[in-house]
Write a protein that holds these residues in place. Structure first.
Motif, PDB file in Angstrom:
ATOM      1  N   GLU B  97       0.820  -1.214   0.000  1.00 42.79           N
ATOM      2  CA  GLU B  97       0.000   0.000   0.000  1.00 42.79           C
ATOM      3  C   GLU B  97       0.855   1.265   0.000  1.00 42.79           C
ATOM      4  N   ALA B 100      -0.530   4.669   1.451  1.00 43.74           N
ATOM      5  CA  ALA B 100      -0.618   4.851   2.895  1.00 43.74           C
ATOM      6  C   ALA B 100       0.742   5.104   3.520  1.00 43.74           C
ATOM      7  N   CYS B 101       1.801   4.874   2.758  1.00 44.53           N
ATOM      8  CA  CYS B 101       3.145   5.033   3.312  1.00 44.53           C
ATOM      9  C   CYS B 101       3.713   6.414   3.078  1.00 44.53           C
ATOM     10  N   LEU B 102       2.950   7.269   2.407  1.00 43.95           N
ATOM     11  CA  LEU B 102       3.411   8.637   2.219  1.00 43.95           C
ATOM     12  C   LEU B 102       2.611   9.538   3.158  1.00 43.95           C
ATOM     13  N   ASP B 103       3.316  10.477   3.760  1.00 45.44           N
ATOM     14  CA  ASP B 103       2.662  11.411   4.674  1.00 45.44           C
ATOM     15  C   ASP B 103       1.642  12.249   3.895  1.00 45.44           C
ATOM     16  N   PRO B 104       0.346  12.143   4.252  1.00 49.59           N
ATOM     17  CA  PRO B 104      -0.678  12.821   3.448  1.00 49.59           C
ATOM     18  C   PRO B 104      -0.606  14.345   3.485  1.00 49.59           C
ATOM     19  N   THR B 105       0.074  14.915   4.480  1.00 48.43           N
ATOM     20  CA  THR B 105       0.073  16.371   4.596  1.00 48.43           C
ATOM     21  C   THR B 105       1.318  17.017   4.009  1.00 48.43           C
ATOM     22  N   MET B 106       2.168  16.234   3.352  1.00 46.59           N
ATOM     23  CA  MET B 106       3.418  16.795   2.817  1.00 46.59           C
ATOM     24  C   MET B 106       3.495  16.533   1.323  1.00 46.59           C
ATOM     25  N   MET B 110       8.888  17.421  -0.726  1.00 47.85           N
ATOM     26  CA  MET B 110       9.433  17.539   0.624  1.00 47.85           C
ATOM     27  C   MET B 110       9.827  16.173   1.178  1.00 47.85           C
ATOM     28  N   GLN B 111       8.991  15.164   0.911  1.00 45.73           N
ATOM     29  CA  GLN B 111       9.280  13.846   1.463  1.00 45.73           C
ATOM     30  C   GLN B 111      10.485  13.213   0.784  1.00 45.73           C
ATOM     31  N   TYR B 155       0.520  16.308  -3.747  1.00 47.57           N
ATOM     32  CA  TYR B 155       0.333  15.577  -2.500  1.00 47.57           C
ATOM     33  C   TYR B 155       0.034  14.122  -2.848  1.00 47.57           C
ATOM     34  N   HIS B 157      -2.254  11.989  -2.266  1.00 49.98           N
ATOM     35  CA  HIS B 157      -3.579  11.550  -2.721  1.00 49.98           C
ATOM     36  C   HIS B 157      -3.871  12.003  -4.146  1.00 49.98           C
ATOM     37  N   GLN B 158      -3.025  12.900  -4.689  1.00 51.14           N
ATOM     38  CA  GLN B 158      -3.258  13.366  -6.051  1.00 51.14           C
ATOM     39  C   GLN B 158      -2.589  12.464  -7.089  1.00 51.14           C
ATOM     40  N   MET B 168       7.818   5.768  -4.002  1.00 49.03           N
ATOM     41  CA  MET B 168       8.352   4.985  -2.885  1.00 49.03           C
ATOM     42  C   MET B 168       9.679   4.328  -3.275  1.00 49.03           C
TER      43      MET B 168
END
Ligand SMILES: Nc1ncnc2c1ncn2[C@@H]1O[C@H](COP(=O)(O)OP(=O)(O)OP(=O)(O)O)[C@@H](O)[C@H]1O
Ligand code: SF4
Ligand SMILES: [Mg+2]
Lengths: 342, 329
Positions: B97, B100-106, B110-111, B155, B157-158, B168
């Motif tokens: 998944e 789900a492993c990426l920070d949704p707010t960043m 940045m990540q 982001y 989710h986009q 990833m």
């Protein structure tokens, strides 16, 4: 973001419609003549009453009556107080700012203490720190506010004499009433004792704000704790760990922001609760706010004032709610998307 | 010398009343430059094993092993922090998944820059930000994302699932790992995207000599891309050997069933006849059978199977079964 804003605007209009409808129907539900309830003219002569009936269209159907009421509201006319015969909108304008000031300071105090403590509890989950924080917050939540207020006055004002027990500002300072928010007025004024006045106002607001903040702060502790625990358990934190980030980096870069998103959403809901506590506290600390004024109106069975006061107070709560929603959207990119926005 | 050598690794779900042995003495070895498949039905503990290797399981799990060597170094003797430092430097993992492993707010950018290893940068500190950015962009190019400008600003989710997976992988590549653990990298993906991801991993293996542990629940899916395969069932070791051996001459009844149930080996069957498959389903953690956990579903099971079989090694082909199919070829 535009769609998000439009949705909030929509919600705002709809809620204002419901609120005005409620306040309008109160004038029927309260005992006594509806026309007198809605206008507050208890001493009106029959002739004046005729004019009022014309204004509020009491002979027409209920929809037209409601529209007449709304148009009065838009003109800033909420009627006059049955008890003092003063204009209610003027009364609200002079009392509401003090409440806004007090509740916002209390909200600030509750958040600045509650949320970090909750985060700490989550990070120290199942350790002594967590248990102590939970127990203390349970205790804090169970203390009745009027008892706490009286106790605070007894200890800090009377016995220790550190802080004043009543009012918003010492009478020695003459601060012009501009916005009604004391701190802003002090900063705007050109009194030579500005700085002393500021300190005095801070001393006055500190005790009541803390008393109000206690119960919401304990709720924030729990909200923040749950949110942080959920976040720490999530996949992306595990992935961040696998990336080799240190615990500190994970907490500061990823966990706090995500947990804040969850907490902020619930802060708006807690605000209504906080205002209720503030009303009781205003009475105890003789704070010249709308809560105290509203409670006095209830005792005097001043129906017109109750209607106006409720309308003003609930609008204020609702506006804060919406502002918090915007902060939530700013923190959370998901909420800004139209397909996910609720 | 083996890159990774794990012997009898067990993972226990801690609980005051009855601790559960979720993974029961599984062994795994990996050579340098090897692509190994880790195969087993859903719920057989593949992800648990992978997470135990990189050490990200939380406190409710207890991991123990007879041997845990990384490039000849005995990690069991080191402290937790030292172990973490070594593993997180050399081993990267892409999780199931990816979204789900990426920070949704960043943002992705940045990540990704955060994942870039500071030690690889050469410049002065005021140049570092720029360098990090450039490294991030080149990482995106490496995983086949051409429009880096758009991607960096998005982001999670986009993006769609396949793009997230690429991001990833890019993040995993940031620290130039020696071993990449890919947990179901193509689950829930269309077959064209699946092929692309597998080809990407294969090219990384060939160009960078990066070893890959490829986790999948589908044996046939990975045979094309792997040198060797380890099969697990319900937290127990089943069989390990070269892909050819596993696919053509499985010694273990479970592997046999897996091979027989794949569409490829069923293609000769007449239409509408039954597919080969084992009866029943994988036991849940709370109700594990004793002995060989395949027992209740195994066509060859006999009384002796209530005692867990030992691992047998036959010319580098390991299997754990009392009544293996070794003699039948
Ligand atoms: N956090 C958890 N708490 C309790 N049980 C868990 C947890 N994570 C996994 N398990 C259990 O451990 C067992 C192995 O899980 P694992 O995720 O390793 O399976 P898997 O082989 O990766 O399967 P899948 O193909 O579905 O990913 C499963 O029975 C699962 O229910
Ligand atoms: S040990 Fe027994 S039950 Fe297990 S796979 Fe072999 S034959 Fe089947
Ligand atoms: Mg898994």
């Amino acid at each position: 973001m535009l769609i998000f804003t439009l949705r909030r605007l929509n919600l705002f209009i709809f809620t204002m419609f419901l609120l005005t409808l409620l306040s309008f129907s109160l004038s029927f539900l309260f005992p006594g003549e509806q026309l007198i309830n809605i206008s507050g003219q208890v001493n009106a002569t029959p002739k004046q009453l005729m004019v009022l009936a014309e204004q509020y269209q009491t002979d027409n159907n209920i929809a037209q009556q409601y529209i007449a009421y709304i148009s009065h509201l838009f003109q800033g006319d909420l009627g006059i107080s049955m008890a003092s015969q003063l204009s209610i909108s003027n009364e609200i304008m002079s009392f509401l700012p003090a409440t806004i000031e007090l509740t916002l300071v209390a909200l600030f105090i509750a958040m600045i203490f509650g949320i970090p403590i909750g985060f700490i509890a989550a990070i120290k989950h199942r350790k002594a720190t967590d248990n102590i924080i939970l127990t203390v917050s349970m205790l804090g939540y169970s203390i009745p506010v009027f008892w706490l207020g009286l106790l605070a006055i007894l200890v800090f004002s009377i016995q220790l004499g550190w802080l004043p027990s009543a009012g918003q500002l010492s009478l020695v300072f003459e601060i012009e009433h501009v916005t009604g928010i004391q701190f802003i007025d002090i900063l705007l004024s050109d009194s030579p004792y500005k700085w002393q006045a500021f300190q005095d106002a801070s001393a006055h607001i500190f005790l009541p704000a803390c008393v109000i903040a206690l119960a919401p702060a304990t709720i924030f502790v729990r909200l923040a704790r749950t949110a942080m625990m959920d976040v720490l358990d999530s996949q992306y934190i595990r992935a961040a760990k696998a990336k080799g980030l240190s615990f500190r980096q994970i907490i500061y870069h990823h966990a706090i922001r995500n947990a804040m998103v969850h907490v902020i959403r619930d802060v708006g809901l807690q605000f209504a609760n906080l205002v209720t506590i503030a009303m009781v506290t205003e009475v105890i600390f003789s704070w010249p706010g709308i809560g105290r004024w509203l409670i006095e109106s209830i005792f005097q069975r001043d129906h017109t004032s109750i209607q106006g006061g409720l309308l003003a107070l609930s609008s204020f709560i609702f506006i804060v709610h919406i502002v918090i929603d915007f902060i939530y959207a700013a923190l959370n990119p998901l909420a800004r998307e139209s397909r996910n926005g609720a | 010398m083996n890159l990774l050598d794990i012997r009898n690794l067990s993972i226990v779900l801690k609980s005051a009343t009855n601790p559960i042995l979720a993974v029961d003495r599984v062994s795994l070895t990996m050579k340098e430059g090897e692509v190994r498949g880790l195969v087993g039905e859903s719920g057989s503990g593949k992800s648990l094993l992978a997470q135990a290797i990189i050490g990200v399981l939380d406190e409710k799990w207890h991991v123990d092993a007879d041997r845990f060597h990384w490039r000849g170094k005995d990690l069991m003797r080191l402290s937790v922090d030292e172990r973490k430092a070594i593993i997180s430097k050399d081993v990267a993992m892409i999780f199931q998944e990816p979204m789900a492993c990426l920070d949704p707010t960043m943002t992705i950018g940045m990540q990704l820059t955060e994942a870039v290893d500071g030690e690889q940068l050469t410049g002065y500190f005021w140049q570092k930000n720029q360098q990090r950015k450039e490294t991030a962009i080149s990482l995106l190019h490496k995983v086949g994302i051409k429009q880096h400008k758009i991607c960096l600003k998005k982001y999670p989710h986009q993006l769609n699932e396949a793009l997230c997976q690429r991001v990833m992988i890019a993040m995993a590549l940031a620290k130039r790992p020696i071993l990449l653990i890919a947990d179901e990298p193509t689950a829930a993906m269309e077959s064209t995207n699946q092929g692309q991801i597998f080809r990407l991993l294969a090219s990384l293996n060939q160009l960078k000599n990066m070893s890959i542990l490829l986790i999948s629940h589908d044996l046939e899916n990975v045979t094309h891309w792997t040198n060797t395969i380890t099969v697990m069932y319900s937290g127990q070791f089943v069989e390990a050997g070269t892909t050819k051996h596993i696919f053509e001459q499985p010694f273990h009844p479970y592997t046999r069933a897996l091979v027989d149930s794949s569409p490829k080996s069923n293609s000769g069957l007449p239409a509408k006849s039954r597919l080969m498959a084992l009866p029943g389903s994988i036991p849940i953690l709370q109700h594990l059978p004793i002995g060989c956990r395949l027992g209740p579903r195994c066509p060859r099971a006999q009384q002796a199977c209530v005692i867990a079989p030992k691992v047998t090694n036959y010319h580098g082909h390991q299997f754990s079964c009392h009544f293996s199919l070794k003699g039948s070829y």
